[in-house]
Design an enzyme around this catalytic site. Structure first.
Site, PDB file in Angstrom:
ATOM      1  N   THR A  86       1.594 -21.487  -2.143  1.00 59.37           N
ATOM      2  CA  THR A  86       0.233 -21.918  -1.801  1.00 59.37           C
ATOM      3  C   THR A  86      -0.656 -21.640  -3.016  1.00 59.37           C
ATOM      4  O   THR A  86      -1.434 -20.694  -3.027  1.00 59.37           O
ATOM      5  CB  THR A  86      -0.304 -21.144  -0.575  1.00 59.37           C
ATOM      6  OG1 THR A  86      -0.104 -19.734  -0.800  1.00 59.37           O
ATOM      7  CG2 THR A  86       0.375 -21.551   0.701  1.00 59.37           C
ATOM      8  N   THR A 122       1.859 -17.121   2.084  1.00 52.07           N
ATOM      9  CA  THR A 122       0.525 -16.529   2.261  1.00 52.07           C
ATOM     10  C   THR A 122      -0.479 -17.663   2.394  1.00 52.07           C
ATOM     11  O   THR A 122      -0.644 -18.465   1.465  1.00 52.07           O
ATOM     12  CB  THR A 122       0.191 -15.653   1.040  1.00 52.07           C
ATOM     13  OG1 THR A 122       1.204 -14.652   0.948  1.00 52.07           O
ATOM     14  CG2 THR A 122      -1.162 -14.994   1.183  1.00 52.07           C
ATOM     15  N   GLU A 152       4.874 -12.084   4.419  1.00 52.52           N
ATOM     16  CA  GLU A 152       5.798 -11.366   3.529  1.00 52.52           C
ATOM     17  C   GLU A 152       5.000 -10.345   2.709  1.00 52.52           C
ATOM     18  O   GLU A 152       3.935 -10.662   2.200  1.00 52.52           O
ATOM     19  CB  GLU A 152       6.451 -12.400   2.591  1.00 52.52           C
ATOM     20  CG  GLU A 152       7.427 -11.834   1.626  1.00 52.52           C
ATOM     21  CD  GLU A 152       8.508 -11.037   2.321  1.00 52.52           C
ATOM     22  OE1 GLU A 152       9.263 -11.627   3.095  1.00 52.52           O
ATOM     23  OE2 GLU A 152       8.582  -9.807   2.086  1.00 52.52           O
ATOM     24  N   LEU A 154       6.671  -8.412   0.193  1.00 49.00           N
ATOM     25  CA  LEU A 154       7.528  -7.907  -0.895  1.00 49.00           C
ATOM     26  C   LEU A 154       6.792  -7.854  -2.229  1.00 49.00           C
ATOM     27  O   LEU A 154       5.895  -8.656  -2.501  1.00 49.00           O
ATOM     28  CB  LEU A 154       8.804  -8.737  -1.026  1.00 49.00           C
ATOM     29  CG  LEU A 154       8.774 -10.179  -1.505  1.00 49.00           C
ATOM     30  CD1 LEU A 154       8.639 -10.294  -3.012  1.00 49.00           C
ATOM     31  CD2 LEU A 154      10.056 -10.866  -1.066  1.00 49.00           C
ATOM     32  N   LYS A 208      -1.867 -10.007   6.061  1.00 53.24           N
ATOM     33  CA  LYS A 208      -1.344 -10.185   4.706  1.00 53.24           C
ATOM     34  C   LYS A 208      -2.480 -10.248   3.677  1.00 53.24           C
ATOM     35  O   LYS A 208      -2.456  -9.570   2.641  1.00 53.24           O
ATOM     36  CB  LYS A 208      -0.513 -11.476   4.663  1.00 53.24           C
ATOM     37  CG  LYS A 208      -0.139 -11.944   3.283  1.00 53.24           C
ATOM     38  CD  LYS A 208       0.682 -10.898   2.553  1.00 53.24           C
ATOM     39  CE  LYS A 208       0.764 -11.146   1.084  1.00 53.24           C
ATOM     40  NZ  LYS A 208       2.000 -11.682   0.636  1.00 53.24           N
ATOM     41  N   LEU A 254      -3.326   3.877  -7.468  1.00 53.13           N
ATOM     42  CA  LEU A 254      -4.450   4.503  -8.166  1.00 53.13           C
ATOM     43  C   LEU A 254      -4.099   4.679  -9.636  1.00 53.13           C
ATOM     44  O   LEU A 254      -4.626   5.569 -10.292  1.00 53.13           O
ATOM     45  CB  LEU A 254      -4.789   5.857  -7.534  1.00 53.13           C
ATOM     46  CG  LEU A 254      -5.533   5.818  -6.200  1.00 53.13           C
ATOM     47  CD1 LEU A 254      -5.802   7.236  -5.695  1.00 53.13           C
ATOM     48  CD2 LEU A 254      -6.860   5.057  -6.312  1.00 53.13           C
ATOM     49  N   ALA A 256      -4.730   3.859 -13.036  1.00 53.11           N
ATOM     50  CA  ALA A 256      -5.790   3.183 -13.790  1.00 53.11           C
ATOM     51  C   ALA A 256      -5.203   2.592 -15.057  1.00 53.11           C
ATOM     52  O   ALA A 256      -4.211   3.089 -15.594  1.00 53.11           O
ATOM     53  CB  ALA A 256      -6.872   4.198 -14.140  1.00 53.11           C
ATOM     54  N   GLY A 257      -5.813   1.538 -15.535  1.00 52.20           N
ATOM     55  CA  GLY A 257      -5.327   0.912 -16.769  1.00 52.20           C
ATOM     56  C   GLY A 257      -5.880  -0.482 -16.914  1.00 52.20           C
ATOM     57  O   GLY A 257      -7.069  -0.710 -16.650  1.00 52.20           O
ATOM     58  N   CYS A 264      -0.049 -13.088  -7.124  1.00 50.68           N
ATOM     59  CA  CYS A 264      -0.515 -12.839  -5.753  1.00 50.68           C
ATOM     60  C   CYS A 264      -1.910 -12.235  -5.663  1.00 50.68           C
ATOM     61  O   CYS A 264      -2.823 -12.871  -5.143  1.00 50.68           O
ATOM     62  CB  CYS A 264       0.488 -11.948  -5.035  1.00 50.68           C
ATOM     63  SG  CYS A 264       2.144 -12.638  -5.063  1.00 50.68           S
TER      64      CYS A 264
HETATM   65  C1  UGA Z   1       1.742  -7.831  -4.389  1.00 50.78           C
HETATM   66  C2  UGA Z   1       1.747  -6.874  -3.202  1.00 50.78           C
HETATM   67  O1  UGA Z   1       1.890  -5.533  -3.651  1.00 50.78           O
HETATM   68  C3  UGA Z   1       2.889  -7.218  -2.239  1.00 50.78           C
HETATM   69  O2  UGA Z   1       2.834  -6.367  -1.098  1.00 50.78           O
HETATM   70  C4  UGA Z   1       2.735  -8.677  -1.803  1.00 50.78           C
HETATM   71  O3  UGA Z   1       3.780  -9.067  -0.933  1.00 50.78           O
HETATM   72  C5  UGA Z   1       2.762  -9.577  -3.029  1.00 50.78           C
HETATM   73  O4  UGA Z   1       1.678  -9.184  -3.919  1.00 50.78           O
HETATM   74  C6  UGA Z   1       2.582 -10.977  -2.562  1.00 50.78           C
HETATM   75  O5  UGA Z   1       1.514 -11.301  -2.037  1.00 50.78           O
HETATM   76  O6  UGA Z   1       3.536 -11.752  -2.635  1.00 50.78           O
HETATM   77  P1  UGA Z   1       3.153  -7.993  -6.661  1.00 50.78           P
HETATM   78  O7  UGA Z   1       2.303  -9.154  -7.022  1.00 50.78           O
HETATM   79  O8  UGA Z   1       4.624  -8.056  -6.858  1.00 50.78           O
HETATM   80  O9  UGA Z   1       2.951  -7.626  -5.102  1.00 50.78           O
HETATM   81  O10 UGA Z   1       2.605  -6.790  -7.524  1.00 50.78           O
HETATM   82  P2  UGA Z   1       2.032  -5.318  -7.283  1.00 50.78           P
HETATM   83  O11 UGA Z   1       3.115  -4.331  -7.331  1.00 50.78           O
HETATM   84  O12 UGA Z   1       1.142  -5.305  -6.097  1.00 50.78           O
HETATM   85  O13 UGA Z   1       1.157  -5.162  -8.604  1.00 50.78           O
HETATM   86  C7  UGA Z   1       0.058  -6.050  -8.823  1.00 50.78           C
HETATM   87  C8  UGA Z   1      -0.655  -5.693 -10.090  1.00 50.78           C
HETATM   88  O14 UGA Z   1      -1.386  -4.485  -9.933  1.00 50.78           O
HETATM   89  C9  UGA Z   1       0.233  -5.481 -11.321  1.00 50.78           C
HETATM   90  O15 UGA Z   1      -0.363  -6.156 -12.414  1.00 50.78           O
HETATM   91  C10 UGA Z   1       0.221  -3.981 -11.529  1.00 50.78           C
HETATM   92  O16 UGA Z   1       0.386  -3.626 -12.887  1.00 50.78           O
HETATM   93  C11 UGA Z   1      -1.168  -3.630 -11.047  1.00 50.78           C
HETATM   94  N1  UGA Z   1      -1.310  -2.229 -10.574  1.00 50.78           N
HETATM   95  C12 UGA Z   1      -0.594  -1.778  -9.515  1.00 50.78           C
HETATM   96  C13 UGA Z   1      -2.202  -1.381 -11.215  1.00 50.78           C
HETATM   97  O17 UGA Z   1      -2.886  -1.772 -12.173  1.00 50.78           O
HETATM   98  N2  UGA Z   1      -2.338  -0.100 -10.760  1.00 50.78           N
HETATM   99  C14 UGA Z   1      -1.633   0.374  -9.702  1.00 50.78           C
HETATM  100  O18 UGA Z   1      -1.833   1.554  -9.338  1.00 50.78           O
HETATM  101  C15 UGA Z   1      -0.740  -0.483  -9.071  1.00 50.78           C
END
Ligand code: UGA
Length: 448
Positions: A86, A122, A152, A154, A208, A254, A256-257, A264
């Site tokens: 989507t 989604t 989903e 994941l 979601k 949490l 930071a960066g 997504c």
């Molecule tokens: C995210 C959600 O976490 C999943 O639960 C969801 O199913 C998925 O989107 C989706 O909608 O399909 P994803 O996109 O694989 O999953 O990535 P994340 O692990 O959520 O990380 C997203 C971004 O946040 C990354 O760029 C990561 O580097 C950043 N991030 C994550 C931070 O900057 N700080 C954090 O503490 C955690």
């Protein structure tokens, strides 16, 4: 059970392989014959730890097949999962549900036995109800086609684990019998005691969206505090640890960066705002535009740090370590790392990108950047190094080893994974997002 999965992108391919692992007979369908040919040959078109093994095992056993024919799946499967994309509409924040609608229409026209369609994509709230009406219009009266919505959750990099052992299963239905069918598909999860929540379509769709909006907000929350610790001289990692140890808050998301990216979180917070506006509740989700604003400012800050360390970017050689939006992924969609590399390049720097897995995808998207085949090639003679994605290979960098390759000894840790004093002690000019250059305390918190 006999199950089809419509759409074999990231979500669909993972779901299909995991359903086969759970013991079902599965057919994956995609309209792209090239994708189908590669999956049928056991080749994954993207990188995801553990998934290639699962795919190969079940293609070999015959439990997992692939097709481009709706007629084939319509005549065969009891349950049809929808895993089509989507994407964000061109020039708008809203999500385009055309692929979901096309898949449901094709199923309705080809299903010849009673079946349940289960949406996983989604979607904006209200989509399932609209699809329900679409089904009624196309349905052959001699077959009954039910609809359920099963979002989903994941994460890329943990896709197999998240599919086989999710934190929860949510299913939206308009008939309790359909929830029982979905429960039967996930019988193994039930045995593991994984919560199974049955609700209406709208709540299932919204859970979601709310989950992704919350995760994005949590990241931007800590990154907003980064702006303050940068101003006053605190340490964002220790602040995050102190915050996360409160059980009500928790330590996850949490870190930071450089902020969030990927296919997504950024897309979903825009789609949620667009949908809220359509519903006349623009104000309810307005805070998400601030969440996005904070997220984008982190990239500007990384470029600012690079500029202040080098004085002038034009003609300077910069090693950009990382291109994927997060480690253990080769996905560069909306990647903060790649965006920073492009901004540095556009400001006149000579940028060498190195990512352990994402170089190919990055160079396809931005062929104008330079790409290095190894970390050593990227950093050799660099005037500045930036750590932009927190791959293990970068977390374990040694200041002395790297210093031998780059006499300039300047580094920006945009993901807060390096221990500052080790670098400053080795004579490096060190900067990080949200931390002082040479902190008094350089306590390394437990990884969250
Ligand atoms: C995210 C959600 O976490 C999943 O639960 C969801 O199913 C998925 O989107 C989706 O909608 O399909 P994803 O996109 O694989 O999953 O990535 P994340 O692990 O959520 O990380 C997203 C971004 O946040 C990354 O760029 C990561 O580097 C950043 N991030 C994550 C931070 O900057 N700080 C954090 O503490 C955690």
């Amino acid at each position: 059970m006999k199950i089809s999965v419509i759409g074999t992108g990231y979500l669909g391919a993972t779901h299909a392989a995991c359903l086969a692992e759970l013991g079902h007979e599965v057919i994956g369908l995609d309209t792209d014959p090239l994708k189908i040919a590669s999956l049928a040959a056991g080749e994954l078109p993207f990188f995801e730890p553990g998934l290639a093994e699962l795919l190969n095992r079940h293609v070999a056993s015959g439990r997992l097949r692939f097709t481009t024919s709706y007629e084939e799946v319509g005549a065969w499967a009891d349950v049809h999962f929808l895993g089509v994309g989507t994407p964000q509409r061109q020039g708008e924040g809203s999500a385009d549900t055309a692929f979901v609608e096309a898949a449901v229409t094709s199923l309705a026209e080809t299903i010849t036995r009673d079946a349940l369609i289960v949406g996983k994509s989604t979607v904006p709230v209200g989509t399932a109800q609209r699809l329900r009406e679409l089904l009624v219009r196309h349905e052959d009266p001699s077959v009954r086609i039910g609809l359920a919505w099963n979002p989903e959750f994941l994460r890329e990099g943990f896709a197999v684990q998240d599919t086989l052992r999710p934190d929860r299963i949510i299913v939206g239905v308009d008939d309790a019998a359909h929830a029982e069918t979905v429960k039967a598909v996930y019988a193994a999860a039930d045995e593991l005691g994984i919560p199974f929540i049955v609700t209406d379509f709208e709540t299932a769709e919204l859970v979601k969206m709310a989950a992704n909006a919350f995760l994005a907000t949590k990241i931007s929350f800590i990154n907003a505090f980064s702006e303050i610790t940068e101003a006053v001289g605190g340490d964002i990692r220790t602040l995050a640890e102190g915050l996360g140890l409160d059980e009500r808050i928790g330590p996850k998301f949490l870190r930071a960066g450089l902020g969030f990216g990927g296919g997504c979180l950024p897309k979903d917070i825009r789609a949620l705002q667009a949908r809220a506006s359509e519903l006349g509740h623009e104000r309810s989700m307005r805070f998400l535009s601030e969440v996005e604003g904070i997220n984008l400012r982190r990239r500007e800050r990384a470029v600012f740090l690079a500029t202040s360390m080098l004085g002038e970017l034009r003609g300077k050689r910069i090693a950009a370590l990382g291109a994927a939006f997060k480690p253990d992924s080769d996905d560069v969609r909306d990647s903060p790392a790649l965006d920073v590399a492009v901004r540095l390049f556009d400001a006149g720097a000579d940028v060498a990108v190195y990512d352990p897995k994402a170089n190919a995808n990055a160079s396809q998207r931005f062929p104008r950047l330079g790409y290095a085949d190894s970390l050593a090639d990227a950093v050799m003679g660099a005037d500045l190094i930036l750590v932009l994605t927190e791959w293990d290979e970068f977390k374990s960098l040694s200041p002395d080893m790297l210093g031998a390759l780059t006499p300039a000894r300047k580094i920006v840790d945009a993901r807060n994974v390096l221990v500052a004093h080790q670098w400053t002690a080795a004579g490096w000019d060190f900067a990080a997002l949200g931390r002082k250059h040479a902190p008094v305390f350089d306590h390394v918190p437990v990884d969250a």
